[in-house]
Design a protein around this motif. Structure first.
Motif, PDB file in Angstrom:
ATOM      1  N   CYS A   1     -59.329 -39.076 -11.952  1.00 42.93           N
ATOM      2  CA  CYS A   1     -60.452 -38.200 -11.614  1.00 42.93           C
ATOM      3  C   CYS A   1     -59.952 -36.895 -10.997  1.00 42.93           C
ATOM      4  O   CYS A   1     -60.576 -35.849 -11.136  1.00 42.93           O
ATOM      5  CB  CYS A   1     -61.389 -38.913 -10.639  1.00 42.93           C
ATOM      6  N   LYS A   2     -58.819 -36.964 -10.313  1.00 39.42           N
ATOM      7  CA  LYS A   2     -58.186 -35.772  -9.761  1.00 39.42           C
ATOM      8  C   LYS A   2     -56.705 -35.851 -10.097  1.00 39.42           C
ATOM      9  O   LYS A   2     -56.023 -36.780  -9.689  1.00 39.42           O
ATOM     10  CB  LYS A   2     -58.377 -35.697  -8.243  1.00 39.42           C
ATOM     11  N   SER A   3     -56.201 -34.889 -10.859  1.00 38.94           N
ATOM     12  CA  SER A   3     -54.806 -34.940 -11.277  1.00 38.94           C
ATOM     13  C   SER A   3     -54.158 -33.569 -11.144  1.00 38.94           C
ATOM     14  O   SER A   3     -54.836 -32.541 -11.095  1.00 38.94           O
ATOM     15  CB  SER A   3     -54.692 -35.431 -12.730  1.00 38.94           C
ATOM     16  N   THR A   4     -52.836 -33.573 -11.069  1.00 37.13           N
ATOM     17  CA  THR A   4     -52.055 -32.351 -10.896  1.00 37.13           C
ATOM     18  C   THR A   4     -51.065 -32.219 -12.037  1.00 37.13           C
ATOM     19  O   THR A   4     -50.465 -33.199 -12.460  1.00 37.13           O
ATOM     20  CB  THR A   4     -51.293 -32.384  -9.556  1.00 37.13           C
ATOM     21  N   ASP A   5     -50.899 -30.996 -12.537  1.00 36.92           N
ATOM     22  CA  ASP A   5     -49.954 -30.764 -13.623  1.00 36.92           C
ATOM     23  C   ASP A   5     -49.247 -29.436 -13.396  1.00 36.92           C
ATOM     24  O   ASP A   5     -49.716 -28.587 -12.642  1.00 36.92           O
ATOM     25  CB  ASP A   5     -50.682 -30.759 -14.967  1.00 36.92           C
ATOM     26  N   PHE A   6     -48.095 -29.260 -14.049  1.00 39.65           N
ATOM     27  CA  PHE A   6     -47.304 -28.041 -13.918  1.00 39.65           C
ATOM     28  C   PHE A   6     -46.990 -27.483 -15.297  1.00 39.65           C
ATOM     29  O   PHE A   6     -46.760 -28.227 -16.247  1.00 39.65           O
ATOM     30  CB  PHE A   6     -45.984 -28.321 -13.183  1.00 39.65           C
ATOM     31  N   GLU A   7     -46.987 -26.169 -15.389  1.00 37.00           N
ATOM     32  CA  GLU A   7     -46.554 -25.479 -16.599  1.00 37.00           C
ATOM     33  C   GLU A   7     -45.471 -24.495 -16.185  1.00 37.00           C
ATOM     34  O   GLU A   7     -45.608 -23.793 -15.181  1.00 37.00           O
ATOM     35  CB  GLU A   7     -47.729 -24.740 -17.240  1.00 37.00           C
ATOM     36  N   PHE A   8     -44.370 -24.441 -16.923  1.00 39.34           N
ATOM     37  CA  PHE A   8     -43.250 -23.612 -16.486  1.00 39.34           C
ATOM     38  C   PHE A   8     -42.665 -22.812 -17.643  1.00 39.34           C
ATOM     39  O   PHE A   8     -42.826 -23.158 -18.812  1.00 39.34           O
ATOM     40  CB  PHE A   8     -42.154 -24.476 -15.851  1.00 39.34           C
ATOM     41  N   ASP A   9     -41.983 -21.718 -17.288  1.00 41.35           N
ATOM     42  CA  ASP A   9     -41.217 -20.910 -18.232  1.00 41.35           C
ATOM     43  C   ASP A   9     -39.768 -20.893 -17.769  1.00 41.35           C
ATOM     44  O   ASP A   9     -39.490 -20.862 -16.568  1.00 41.35           O
ATOM     45  CB  ASP A   9     -41.748 -19.473 -18.289  1.00 41.35           C
ATOM     46  N   LEU A  10     -38.840 -20.896 -18.722  1.00 40.26           N
ATOM     47  CA  LEU A  10     -37.420 -20.931 -18.400  1.00 40.26           C
ATOM     48  C   LEU A  10     -36.703 -19.806 -19.125  1.00 40.26           C
ATOM     49  O   LEU A  10     -36.955 -19.547 -20.297  1.00 40.26           O
ATOM     50  CB  LEU A  10     -36.816 -22.282 -18.813  1.00 40.26           C
ATOM     51  N   SER A  11     -35.824 -19.119 -18.410  1.00 38.43           N
ATOM     52  CA  SER A  11     -34.972 -18.107 -19.022  1.00 38.43           C
ATOM     53  C   SER A  11     -33.573 -18.243 -18.440  1.00 38.43           C
ATOM     54  O   SER A  11     -33.392 -18.759 -17.336  1.00 38.43           O
ATOM     55  CB  SER A  11     -35.519 -16.699 -18.759  1.00 38.43           C
ATOM     56  N   SER A  12     -32.563 -17.784 -19.183  1.00 32.89           N
ATOM     57  CA  SER A  12     -31.191 -17.917 -18.698  1.00 32.89           C
ATOM     58  C   SER A  12     -30.318 -16.809 -19.267  1.00 32.89           C
ATOM     59  O   SER A  12     -30.594 -16.268 -20.338  1.00 32.89           O
ATOM     60  CB  SER A  12     -30.607 -19.286 -19.074  1.00 32.89           C
ATOM     61  N   VAL A  13     -29.266 -16.478 -18.517  1.00 34.87           N
ATOM     62  CA  VAL A  13     -28.241 -15.531 -18.959  1.00 34.87           C
ATOM     63  C   VAL A  13     -26.886 -16.147 -18.652  1.00 34.87           C
ATOM     64  O   VAL A  13     -26.747 -16.965 -17.738  1.00 34.87           O
ATOM     65  CB  VAL A  13     -28.380 -14.162 -18.251  1.00 34.87           C
ATOM     66  N   THR A  14     -25.875 -15.777 -19.421  1.00 32.07           N
ATOM     67  CA  THR A  14     -24.533 -16.310 -19.213  1.00 32.07           C
ATOM     68  C   THR A  14     -23.939 -15.755 -17.924  1.00 32.07           C
ATOM     69  O   THR A  14     -24.061 -14.563 -17.634  1.00 32.07           O
ATOM     70  CB  THR A  14     -23.625 -15.954 -20.400  1.00 32.07           C
ATOM     71  N   LEU A  15     -23.308 -16.627 -17.150  1.00 33.84           N
ATOM     72  CA  LEU A  15     -22.676 -16.188 -15.910  1.00 33.84           C
ATOM     73  C   LEU A  15     -21.476 -15.295 -16.203  1.00 33.84           C
ATOM     74  O   LEU A  15     -20.713 -15.544 -17.147  1.00 33.84           O
ATOM     75  CB  LEU A  15     -22.211 -17.400 -15.096  1.00 33.84           C
ATOM     76  N   ALA A  16     -21.299 -14.273 -15.388  1.00 29.05           N
ATOM     77  CA  ALA A  16     -20.147 -13.392 -15.524  1.00 29.05           C
ATOM     78  C   ALA A  16     -18.878 -14.108 -15.063  1.00 29.05           C
ATOM     79  O   ALA A  16     -18.928 -15.051 -14.272  1.00 29.05           O
ATOM     80  CB  ALA A  16     -20.356 -12.121 -14.701  1.00 29.05           C
ATOM     81  N   TYR A  17     -17.728 -13.652 -15.552  1.00 27.16           N
ATOM     82  CA  TYR A  17     -16.451 -14.274 -15.189  1.00 27.16           C
ATOM     83  C   TYR A  17     -16.220 -14.217 -13.683  1.00 27.16           C
ATOM     84  O   TYR A  17     -15.681 -15.149 -13.089  1.00 27.16           O
ATOM     85  CB  TYR A  17     -15.309 -13.573 -15.924  1.00 27.16           C
ATOM     86  N   THR A  18     -16.645 -13.126 -13.061  1.00 21.24           N
ATOM     87  CA  THR A  18     -16.450 -12.992 -11.612  1.00 21.24           C
ATOM     88  C   THR A  18     -17.217 -14.065 -10.844  1.00 21.24           C
ATOM     89  O   THR A  18     -16.787 -14.504  -9.785  1.00 21.24           O
ATOM     90  CB  THR A  18     -16.912 -11.602 -11.147  1.00 21.24           C
ATOM     91  N   ALA A  19     -18.358 -14.499 -11.406  1.00 18.77           N
ATOM     92  CA  ALA A  19     -19.129 -15.552 -10.750  1.00 18.77           C
ATOM     93  C   ALA A  19     -18.365 -16.869 -10.771  1.00 18.77           C
ATOM     94  O   ALA A  19     -18.346 -17.612  -9.793  1.00 18.77           O
ATOM     95  CB  ALA A  19     -20.483 -15.716 -11.431  1.00 18.77           C
ATOM     96  N   PHE A  20     -17.696 -17.165 -11.907  1.00 21.06           N
ATOM     97  CA  PHE A  20     -16.893 -18.377 -11.992  1.00 21.06           C
ATOM     98  C   PHE A  20     -15.738 -18.340 -10.992  1.00 21.06           C
ATOM     99  O   PHE A  20     -15.425 -19.335 -10.345  1.00 21.06           O
ATOM    100  CB  PHE A  20     -16.340 -18.557 -13.409  1.00 21.06           C
ATOM    101  N   SER A  21     -15.093 -17.192 -10.865  1.00 22.80           N
ATOM    102  CA  SER A  21     -13.980 -17.063  -9.927  1.00 22.80           C
ATOM    103  C   SER A  21     -14.449 -17.299  -8.503  1.00 22.80           C
ATOM    104  O   SER A  21     -13.793 -17.984  -7.713  1.00 22.80           O
ATOM    105  CB  SER A  21     -13.349 -15.668 -10.056  1.00 22.80           C
TER     106      SER A  21
END
Length: 202
Positions: free
Chosen positions: A169-189
């Motif tokens: 009778c009462k319910s909750t739901d979520f809707e989401f969007d996802l985006s991504s970019v490749t990590l830079a080499y400096t981030a890995f270091s």
């Protein structure tokens, strides 16, 4: 199968953001050691994220989204709360496995059905089915998971006879969007330096 962690899962102590936006939300840096993956259990390598209500059965297999290793991924969610039934009558059923005063939700009703079918087919429950139940239930070991659970999932038998579950009778739901970019080499270091420092400290 994999390592699982829960953030903000205690319904009695909910952490709330002061405002929306990627800079104000939860930010995580995760180290995915893909070389330790066990072959044969899954074709995926990465992270699965589930946004869900604290007071409900988690549906990681059905509603989670994936985030790939080596990327900076962002997601935002829209929260919906249904105060009236979505499809005619709303459901309320006596629990067989959940504690009697547990709030009825469609996901929990489906989980009850999944548990009953898995116990009937394999004599145990899958790891994602664990929860607060009236009594302890044996979790399937790896051999049973491979020999019994996977065939049950492939045939769709874990959801057989689950059509009786109605929306709450009462319910909750979520809707989401996802985006991504490749990590830079400096981030890995930078991450490698941080991990090395943590290892030396501990």
């Amino acid at each position: 199968m994999g390592m699982c962690y829960v953030f903000n899962g205690n319904v009695a102590e909910i952490v709330e953001a002061k405002r929306s936006g990627s800079k104000k939300g939860l930010r995580l840096t995760l180290n995915v050691e893909a070389y330790e993956n066990v072959e044969g259990l899954s074709d995926d390598s990465g992270i699965k994220v589930l946004l869900d209500h604290q007071d409900d059965a988690q549906q990681m297999q059905d509603k989670a989204f994936g985030a790939r290793p080596g990327a900076h991924s962002t997601s935002h969610a829209l929260h919906y709360e249904y105060l009236t039934p979505k499809h005619g009558s709303c459901g309320k059923t006596p629990w067989k496995f959940h504690i009697a005063d547990t709030t009825y939700t469609h996901a929990r009703c489906m989980r009850e059905c999944e548990i009953a079918n898995m116990l009937s087919s394999c004599g145990c429950i899958d790891s994602y089915m664990k929860g607060d139940y009236v009594g302890p239930m044996e979790e399937c070991d790896l051999a049973t998971y491979l020999d019994c659970s996977i065939p049950v999932y492939e045939d769709g038998d874990e959801l057989s006879n689950c059509s009786v579950c109605l929306s709450a009778c009462k319910s909750t739901d979520f809707e989401f969007d996802l985006s991504s970019v490749t990590l830079a080499y400096t981030a890995f270091s930078s991450l490698n330096d941080q991990i090395r420092d943590d290892i030396q400290t501990n």
